[in-house]
Design a protein around this motif. Structure first.
Motif, mmCIF file in Angstrom:
data_model
loop_
_atom_site.group_PDB
_atom_site.id
_atom_site.type_symbol
_atom_site.label_atom_id
_atom_site.label_comp_id
_atom_site.label_asym_id
_atom_site.label_seq_id
_atom_site.Cartn_x
_atom_site.Cartn_y
_atom_site.Cartn_z
ATOM 1 N N ILE A 236 1.362 -1.353 0.003
ATOM 2 C CA ILE A 236 -0.306 0.249 -0.312
ATOM 3 C C ILE A 236 0.534 1.397 0.544
ATOM 4 O O ILE A 236 0.114 1.745 -0.255
ATOM 5 N N GLU A 237 2.022 1.086 0.228
ATOM 6 C CA GLU A 237 3.536 2.220 0.211
ATOM 7 C C GLU A 237 3.290 2.300 -0.995
ATOM 8 O O GLU A 237 4.792 3.573 -1.060
ATOM 9 N N GLY A 238 3.386 1.721 -1.954
ATOM 10 C CA GLY A 238 3.892 1.874 -3.060
ATOM 11 C C GLY A 238 5.897 0.917 -2.665
ATOM 12 O O GLY A 238 6.250 0.885 -3.648
ATOM 13 N N ASN A 239 6.398 0.401 -2.011
ATOM 14 C CA ASN A 239 7.057 -0.632 -1.657
ATOM 15 C C ASN A 239 7.176 -2.163 -2.744
ATOM 16 O O ASN A 239 5.923 -2.539 -2.968
ATOM 17 N N VAL A 240 8.426 -1.872 -3.507
ATOM 18 C CA VAL A 240 8.470 -3.368 -4.255
ATOM 19 C C VAL A 240 8.564 -4.528 -2.988
ATOM 20 O O VAL A 240 9.311 -4.192 -2.394
ATOM 21 N N GLY A 266 -8.910 3.722 -12.465
ATOM 22 C CA GLY A 266 -11.251 4.017 -11.732
ATOM 23 C C GLY A 266 -11.284 2.859 -11.585
ATOM 24 O O GLY A 266 -11.076 1.478 -11.812
ATOM 25 N N GLY A 267 -12.429 2.986 -10.710
ATOM 26 C CA GLY A 267 -13.280 1.868 -9.517
ATOM 27 C C GLY A 267 -12.317 1.896 -8.539
ATOM 28 O O GLY A 267 -11.307 1.355 -8.313
ATOM 29 N N ALA A 268 -13.127 0.858 -7.513
ATOM 30 C CA ALA A 268 -12.873 0.511 -6.812
ATOM 31 C C ALA A 268 -12.287 -0.544 -6.545
ATOM 32 O O ALA A 268 -11.150 -0.779 -4.927
ATOM 33 N N GLU A 269 -11.996 -1.575 -7.726
ATOM 34 C CA GLU A 269 -10.987 -2.721 -7.598
ATOM 35 C C GLU A 269 -9.633 -2.390 -7.050
ATOM 36 O O GLU A 269 -8.343 -3.043 -6.405
ATOM 37 N N LYS A 270 -9.516 -0.615 -8.069
ATOM 38 C CA LYS A 270 -8.037 -0.023 -8.011
ATOM 39 C C LYS A 270 -7.601 1.409 -6.884
ATOM 40 O O LYS A 270 -6.143 1.340 -7.018
ATOM 41 N N ARG A 271 -8.448 1.181 -5.951
ATOM 42 C CA ARG A 271 -7.682 2.374 -5.220
ATOM 43 C C ARG A 271 -6.660 1.670 -4.383
ATOM 44 O O ARG A 271 -6.286 3.203 -4.552
ATOM 45 N N LYS A 272 -6.372 1.085 -3.951
ATOM 46 C CA LYS A 272 -5.507 0.888 -3.367
ATOM 47 C C LYS A 272 -4.182 0.903 -4.222
ATOM 48 O O LYS A 272 -3.263 1.333 -3.685
ATOM 49 N N THR A 273 -4.334 0.355 -5.378
ATOM 50 C CA THR A 273 -3.003 0.550 -6.427
ATOM 51 C C THR A 273 -2.657 1.457 -6.725
ATOM 52 O O THR A 273 -1.248 2.062 -6.776
ATOM 53 N N ILE A 274 -3.864 2.163 -6.678
ATOM 54 C CA ILE A 274 -3.898 4.312 -7.288
ATOM 55 C C ILE A 274 -3.127 4.490 -6.585
ATOM 56 O O ILE A 274 -2.075 5.730 -6.392
ATOM 57 N N LEU A 275 -3.978 3.972 -5.025
ATOM 58 C CA LEU A 275 -3.109 5.194 -3.611
ATOM 59 C C LEU A 275 -1.945 4.083 -3.538
ATOM 60 O O LEU A 275 -0.644 5.032 -3.393
ATOM 61 N N ALA A 276 -0.982 3.218 -4.250
ATOM 62 C CA ALA A 276 0.852 2.783 -3.685
ATOM 63 C C ALA A 276 1.026 3.103 -4.715
ATOM 64 O O ALA A 276 2.078 4.019 -4.484
ATOM 65 N N ALA A 277 0.666 3.775 -6.360
ATOM 66 C CA ALA A 277 1.740 4.008 -7.208
ATOM 67 C C ALA A 277 1.372 5.627 -6.392
ATOM 68 O O ALA A 277 3.350 5.812 -6.979
ATOM 69 N N LEU A 278 1.324 6.653 -6.098
ATOM 70 C CA LEU A 278 0.783 7.477 -5.976
ATOM 71 C C LEU A 278 1.990 7.607 -4.650
ATOM 72 O O LEU A 278 2.810 8.570 -4.742
ATOM 73 N N GLN A 279 2.381 6.605 -3.590
ATOM 74 C CA GLN A 279 2.871 7.345 -2.766
ATOM 75 C C GLN A 279 4.029 6.798 -2.538
ATOM 76 O O GLN A 279 4.726 7.181 -2.060
ATOM 77 N N GLY A 280 4.085 6.068 -3.548
ATOM 78 C CA GLY A 280 5.695 5.184 -4.374
ATOM 79 C C GLY A 280 6.168 6.096 -5.563
ATOM 80 O O GLY A 280 7.509 5.665 -5.648
ATOM 81 N N LYS A 281 5.459 7.304 -5.558
ATOM 82 C CA LYS A 281 5.748 8.409 -6.122
ATOM 83 C C LYS A 281 6.417 7.236 -8.008
ATOM 84 O O LYS A 281 6.705 7.784 -8.276
ATOM 85 N N TRP A 282 5.316 6.348 -8.199
ATOM 86 C CA TRP A 282 5.435 5.639 -9.722
ATOM 87 C C TRP A 282 4.854 6.815 -10.772
ATOM 88 O O TRP A 282 6.228 6.328 -11.854
ATOM 89 N N ILE A 283 3.978 7.214 -10.119
ATOM 90 C CA ILE A 283 3.616 8.740 -10.954
ATOM 91 C C ILE A 283 3.263 9.932 -10.573
ATOM 92 O O ILE A 283 3.490 9.703 -9.598
ATOM 93 N N ASN A 284 3.569 10.483 -11.128
ATOM 94 C CA ASN A 284 3.609 11.701 -10.944
ATOM 95 C C ASN A 284 1.965 12.858 -12.053
ATOM 96 O O ASN A 284 2.181 13.744 -12.165
ATOM 97 N N GLY A 285 1.445 12.431 -12.899
ATOM 98 C CA GLY A 285 -0.128 12.222 -13.200
ATOM 99 C C GLY A 285 -1.062 11.273 -13.452
ATOM 100 O O GLY A 285 -0.583 10.126 -12.602
ATOM 101 N N LEU A 286 -2.224 11.396 -12.588
ATOM 102 C CA LEU A 286 -3.262 11.010 -12.727
ATOM 103 C C LEU A 286 -4.725 11.502 -13.505
ATOM 104 O O LEU A 286 -4.829 12.567 -13.322
ATOM 105 N N VAL A 287 -5.026 10.286 -13.963
ATOM 106 C CA VAL A 287 -6.705 9.915 -14.461
ATOM 107 C C VAL A 287 -7.499 8.592 -13.869
ATOM 108 O O VAL A 287 -7.023 8.113 -13.614
ATOM 109 N N THR A 288 -8.582 9.518 -13.309
ATOM 110 C CA THR A 288 -9.389 8.760 -12.479
ATOM 111 C C THR A 288 -10.855 8.814 -12.192
ATOM 112 O O THR A 288 -11.364 10.186 -12.755
ATOM 113 N N ASP A 289 -11.414 8.583 -11.581
ATOM 114 C CA ASP A 289 -12.778 8.888 -11.330
ATOM 115 C C ASP A 289 -13.449 9.793 -10.058
ATOM 116 O O ASP A 289 -12.556 9.808 -9.610
#
Length: 299
Positions: A236-240, A266-289
């Motif tokens: 959840i923190e974006g750690n490998v 987007g979607g409820a099933e992907k929210r934790k992974t989106i949060l992980a991607a954000l917290q782990g700095k995998w992405i610096n841009g986002l398109v979601t719902d």
């Protein structure tokens, strides 16, 4: 007359016996002096507000939130919003190299793009669509689909998604051709990636497509995996996670690229992974719902 009765500036000028520029100045003065305030009662206004809040919270370069639409699935809405952003950057004169991941959402995004002619640009894959036995999943080869859609030069990652062994991993990733392709990915002006759903009950596409086994999925879940980013499983923190699957993943490490990296999901099933991607700095841009944006803002 302008804001309440809905008359245009020419009509007002004629009725008052003044010139149109005078009417323009009066309307501008009414706004400047606070005599008129404008509010927008439309879902897009809420989404714009969420976009700014999410952008600020996670220090993003770009954020686009799509409104909830009862007539459209979340996948369709997010994919359409992603296509708008992707088209904008593809058509930009300063975009020469486009990095692209895989997945159902990205494939839908590409399907919404208008056909274009960009033979001077490069499209580089960040993840392989080839299994360890050499079989290619053409359905998931989104980079190829994108390149054909915009008539760009296509650079394929020359390795299976996961190697058979640590020795095989070294052979694949130390190959000069592999290093040439990843060097191109390092200089991509913009990158678009999908975000894999939680690996729950074997429903994740990466399991359904045979890239990892149910046993491996269970092991990753026990270690705290919430999903995958370019085939790399994270908590959840974006750690490998310290798992053999991650150790043999030949996908490009997107965090090597300093430019815009847009996650589209987007979607409820992907929210934790989106949060992980954000917290782990995998992405610096986002398109979601919109619902996911609300969820992210209270984490």
């Amino acid at each position: 007359m302008y804001f309440i009765l809905g008359k245009n500036q020419n009509e007002i000028a004629a009725e008052l016996g003044v010139s149109r520029p005078v009417v323009q100045r009066l309307i501008a003065a009414a706004k400047d002096e606070g005599a008129v305030s404008v509010s927008i009662n439309h879902p897009i206004a809420t989404c714009l507000n969420y976009s700014e809040l999410v952008k600020e919270k996670f220090s993003l370069e770009r954020c686009h939130i799509v409104p909830e639409n009862q007539d459209e699935s979340v996948l369709n809405s997010v994919a359409y919003g992603g296509a708008q952003i992707m088209s904008e950057y593809i058509n930009h004169q300063n975009t020469h190299i486009i990095g692209i991941g895989s997945g159902n959402t990205l494939k839908r995004v590409v399907s919404y793009l208008d056909p274009m002619e960009h033979s001077d640009k490069k499209c580089v894959s960040l993840i392989s669509a080839m299994a360890v036995d050499g079989q290619c999943n053409y359905y998931d080869d989104v980079p190829l689909i994108l390149a054909s859609r915009i008539k760009a030069n296509y650079y394929q990652l020359p390795a299976p998604r996961y190697s058979r062994s640590a020795e095989a991993y070294d052979l694949w990733c130390q190959n000069p051709l592999y290093q040439d392709i990843t060097a191109i990915a390092d200089t991509a002006n913009v990158t678009f990636i999908g975000i894999g759903s939680v690996i729950d009950g074997g429903n994740s596409p990466i399991i359904a497509d045979g890239f990892i086994s149910d046993q491996q999925a269970g092991e990753l879940t026990e270690q705290g995996a919430v999903g995958e980013i370019l085939g790399t499983f994270v908590d959840i923190e974006g750690n490998v996670l310290d798992h053999v699957i991650n150790q043999r993943n030949t996908s490009y490490n997107v965090r090597r690229n300093p430019n815009l990296r847009v996650g589209i999901a987007g979607g409820a099933e992907k929210r934790k992974t989106i949060l992980a991607a954000l917290q782990g700095k995998w992405i610096n841009g986002l398109v979601t719902d919109e619902a996911t944006a609300k969820w992210l803002l209270v984490r």
